[in-house]
Structures are given as structure tokens and as C-alpha cells.
Scaffold this active site. Structure first.
Site, PDB file in Angstrom:
ATOM      1  CB  CYS A   1     -12.477 -28.244 -74.874  1.00 57.43           C
ATOM      2  SG  CYS A   1     -12.557 -29.252 -76.358  1.00 57.43           S
TER       3      CYS A   1
ATOM      4  CG  ASP B   1     -24.113  -6.649 -39.381  1.00 57.67           C
ATOM      5  OD1 ASP B   1     -25.276  -6.526 -39.783  1.00 57.67           O
ATOM      6  OD2 ASP B   1     -23.696  -7.660 -38.771  1.00 57.67           O
TER       7      ASP B   1
END
Length: 498
Positions: free
Chosen positions: A49, A442
Site C-alpha cells: 500500500c 539572469d
């Protein structure tokens, strides 16, 4: 051979960051942040599970923990029909970066189409070493990992769609319906049609009708931020954000369909697919999960980046901001080149013109392929001649096979005219393969870290060094903050620097 389960013994090396006690606490709490990071094997029932399973928790003495679904299945366990392990997000954040990138390619079906030897060669290691890494990190052999991937995909399609079983078998990567049936029976002990009857998938169809699939993720997830990102960057004629969903055309051979992605119920997105062949589903699911960053472990990333006071405050204001990626490596490279030194709006306008010219010349509303790009007349498209030469140089290199974007090194890309460090870093970041990619040059990032003033690149690199290996997420957070409330970010930066 049965693999050792997770426990507190020295042999337990499969999940070095999760102890048995952590797994125990997480499953009892049904903590969605751990979904996919481990699986609970219930020895008394023979099933495994997810930690979020709604069933009554089994006693701890009946439980073993596994690092992957493949390890649980190699141990002879079957997937739970209630929590459905096939829907769990991947847990690549628990893996070494190089192995995680290779496993992501396998998730995209590369091992189904190629060989382990080829993947090992591309990774620069021996096949034996790669096999050892599978056992060490996933607790299963490469063969078992690939088989489990196919079976769980088939289980998902059997349960969630009315596709014919033959279509499902081939979509999952099996070469014949007989091989599919044999593998399914050996793994799960029943025929595929029996599962379909139990789940009530509805009237069986063949062909290319609309399909709807659920895509779970671990919280937190800022879906609105993702939609805002794609809305601003939607290429006219190819994609759009309408209402609360993202849509785009998707070509498979001569067939053109479209997909829509929107918020679903709970911790999941809903993917609707129109007019595409079932065989396209594995690649499509891989693209969408990567593009929407559905497998990120934001708890781990947040804890690591939260050691930085600035990022901790950014995270507190905008929790759940992910790292949006592009559709594929080639499209992201075109975006990166076209976007050099222009606004996002200007770049999108040019990309829309590329789509329109491709449709006018080749009858296809899409970004041009490398061969088509080499034949297009780009005069008057709105780019300087130097950038046109960069696009044409990339197209020639790709069309000739001189480079492949799937395996290209930085050195190979830098050798192409007009491609520099910013383009490469941004491209790697937006491909969704390298969460540590960081374009330090940047301008927006320099101003974000400089309190509104341009911080020198050496200072940016020094400040970002402790953020490894998640610098890409830090960049995404800072970009988002600068787009939402730059004055607040500048205030935070200034107060911390005082």
C-alpha cells in the site's frame, strides 16, 4: 530472489533518509507528504500500500517497508485495490541526482524501447554498476522495475479508462497480448478482465475517444502559480490557458489531438486527453508529470532551502511554488534562444510567428522540427540576424545528428554559435531534469538578491552555493516573488542585509 525489506538492520540501505520508525509514523498518520517515498507491505494479506491508504492500519509486526513498488512486487506482493500504488508520485528526490535523471528516462519508456546497456553507456558507467545502483536505491532489479512500470500503468488504464484490453497491453509497452496476460497472471494471480469487472470501468471502447486520468501530487502545490506561469508563456496557435485549465495541441505521427490539465479533487490534477492513440499515453503522462513538477518532494526541498532566511520568508509567503518545465527539450531550447535579451511577451510573439509560418509552409500548426526550421524563411520574424543564425545552427546540428539534446554536454552546446551559459542553465532548469540548474547571470535573479540593484555574478554564486542541490527551485521561488510582489522581496532582502 527476495530483497530485504526496510528495517533497522545494517543491511537496510534502500532508503537511507527514512527509518522504519519514520515510515511507521507516516503511515499511521496517512501523511500525504510521504506518498511514493515508501510502500507498506502487509505480509498477512500479501498486498502493498501507499502510506495514505484509507484501509485500517495493519499491526506493525505484519508490516515491511519497501523503497519502491518494484521492490514490493519483487517480494511477491500485489498492489492494493483501495489506495492504488500505481497513482503514487515518484520519489526521485530520495535518489542521487544522476540516477534520478536516468530513472526518469525509464519512467518515460526508454528502457522499453532500448536496452540497459545503452542507458548505462549514456550515463558513463558500466551495466554492472547500473544494476547495482538499482538494487541499492530501489531494492529491485532493472527488469523488475520496468515490468512493474508496465503492469502498474496497465492497471491504471484498466481501472480508469474504458480502453480495450488489447489497446492497454500495447500502450503499457507489452509486445503481445499473450505476454501481457502471462505477466499479469504471474504478478497478480488473476486475469486482467477480472480486475476490470471488479472495478466497473464501464463500457469498453477502442480508438481515440476522450480519456480522463488523475495525476496525484504531494502537497503543498500552488496550482494557481503554475497556471499563471503557463498563461504568460502560452504560444499562440499551440497552447492556451482558459479558465482554470491549460490546453495544448499534441501531435503523434499524423494524428493531432489535444490535452487539458486542471485542478482535480484532493491532491491531484485531472488530465483529459482527446483524439490520441492509446500508445501515446505513456509518453504523454511522462511529459505532463515532468512539465507540472508533480513528483517533487516539497517538504524536503523546503526544509533544505528554508535554512536560508530569505528563502524561508519567500516560502512562507508563497508555499507550494514548484519548478515549471516545458513540453520537451527541443521546445525549451527554442524558447531559451528566442527569449535571449527580450521580454517574455516579445519572445512568445516570435514563437507564435514560428508556429504560423510552419503551418503556412508545411501545413502543421506546430513549432518547426529541426529540418523544417532549416528550411523556413525567418526574415522579418522579429529577431536579430545573430539569433536567427543561432536557431539555424541548432537546427543543423540536430538534423545532422551531430548532437542530441537528450545527451548533450555543456561543452557541446557551448560550441554552437550564440549559445552561452545563461541559455544552457535556463534550458536545463526548464527541461525538468536538473533541479540544481541555476542561471546566475539572469538579471531578475541578480536584482532579486541585490534588493533591487544588480548583484554581481560572483556574489550570486556565493549566496546560492548552500542551496545545492535545489538551486533551480530557489530560482523559481525568486522569479515568482519578483513577478508577484517585487517590493516585498526587495524589502526582505534589504532587512536581512542590514
Amino acid at each position: 530472489m527476495h530483497l530485504a525489506p526496510i528495517d533497522d538492520t545494517p543491511q537496510d540501505q534502500h532508503i537511507p533518509r527514512l527509518s522504519r520508525e519514520q515510515c511507521h509514523v507516516a503511515r499511521l498518520a496517512r501523511d500525504a507528504r510521504f506518498d511514493g517515498r515508501f510502500f507498506t507491505g502487509v505480509l498477512s494479506t500479501g498486498i502493498y500500500c501507499r502510506p495514505i491508504c484509507p484501509a485500517r492500519p495493519p499491526h506493525e509486526h505484519n508490516v515491511r517497508y519497501f523503497p519502491s513498488a518494484a521492490a514490493a512486487e519483487q517480494h511477491g506482493l500485489r498492489p492494493c485495490l483501495r489506495c492504488r500504488p500505481e497513482l503514487a508520485p515518484a520519489a526521485h528526490g530520495d535518489l542521487p541526482p544522476a540516477f534520478a535523471r536516468l530513472l526518469a528516462r525509464i519512467d518515460g519508456g526508454e528502457l522499453a524501447a532500448g536496452s540497459l546497456a545503452t542507458l548505462a553507456q549514456q550515463a558513463g558507467i558500466s551495466e554492472r554498476t547500473l544494476r547495482r545502483q538499482f538494487e541499492q536505491h530501489l531494492g529491485a532489479s532493472p527488469k523488475q522495475v520496468e515490468l512493474t512500470r508496465r503492469l502498474l500503468l496497465a492497471k491504471r488504464l484498466l481501472t480508469d479508462t474504458p480502453l480495450a484490453i488489447t489497446d492497454i497491453a500495447f500502450a503499457a509497452g507489452f509486445t503481445s497480448i499473450r505476454r501481457f496476460n502471462d505477466a499479469w497472471r504471474r504478478a497478480y494471480g488473476l486475469a486482467p478482465r477480472v480486475l476490470r469487472q471488479r472495478e466497473g470501468a464501464g463500457e469498453v471502447i477502442a480508438g481515440r475517444a476522450a480519456l480522463t486520468l488523475q495525476l496525484p501530487y504531494r502537497p503543498p502545490y500552488d496550482v494557481a502559480a503554475m497556471l499563471a506561469f503557463y498563461r504568460l508563456r502560452a504560444i499562440p496557435g499551440l497552447e492556451r490557458v482558459e479558465g482554470n485549465g491549460y490546453e495544448r495541441h499534441y501531435r503523434v505521427g499524423d494524428q493531432v489531438g489535444w490535452v487539458r490539465i486542471e485542478q482535480g479533487k484532493g491532491h491531484r490534477l485531472t488530465l483529459t486527453v482527446h483524439d490520441l492513440p492509446p500508445a501515446a499515453l505513456p509518453d504523454l503522462l511522462y511529459r505532463v508529470r515532468r512539465m507540472w513538477d508533480l513528483d517533487a518532494d516539497m517538504q524536503r526541498i523546503g526544509e533544505h532551502l528554508g535554512h536560508d532566511p530569505l528563502l524561508a520568508r519567500v516560502q512562507s509567503h508563497w508555499p507550494g511554488v514548484r519548478l515549471p518545465a516545458g513540453w520537451d527539450e527541443y521546445e525549451v531550447m527554442l524558447r531559451a534562444i528566442v527569449g535571449q535579451q527580450v521580454s517574455v511577451k516579445g519572445a512568445i510573439t516570435i514563437l507564435g510567428r514560428l508556429v504560423a509560418r510552419t503551418e503556412a509552409q508545411f501545413g502543421m500548426a506546430q513549432l518547426p522540427t529541426p529540418t523544417q526550421l532549416g528550411e523556413l524563411d525567418l526574415a522579418g520574424i522579429g529577431m536579430p540576424s545573430s539569433r536567427i543564425r543561432t536557431l539555424q545552427g541548432l537546427a543543423a546540428a540536430l538534423a545532422s545528428g551531430a548532437i542530441s539534446l537528450a545527451t548533450a554536454s555543456d561543452e557541446q552546446l557551448l560550441a554552437l554559435p550564440g549559445i552561452g551559459p545563461w541559455t544552457i542553465a535556463y534550458w536545463r532548469l526548464r527541461c525538468g531534469h536538473d533541479p540544481d540548474a541555476f542561471p546566475a547571470t539572469d538579471l531578475v535573479l541578480q536584482k532579486a538578491l541585490g534588493g533591487g540593484s544588480k548583484l554581481p555574478v560572483p556574489a550570486v554564486l556565493a549566496q546560492s552555493a548552500p542551496w545545492q542541490p535545489w538551486r533551480g527551485y530557489a530560482a523559481s521561488w525568486l522569479w515568482h516573488a519578483m513577478s508577484e510582489r517585487p517590493e516585498l522581496l526587495h524589502e526582505l532582502t534589504s532587512s536581512l542585509g542590514a
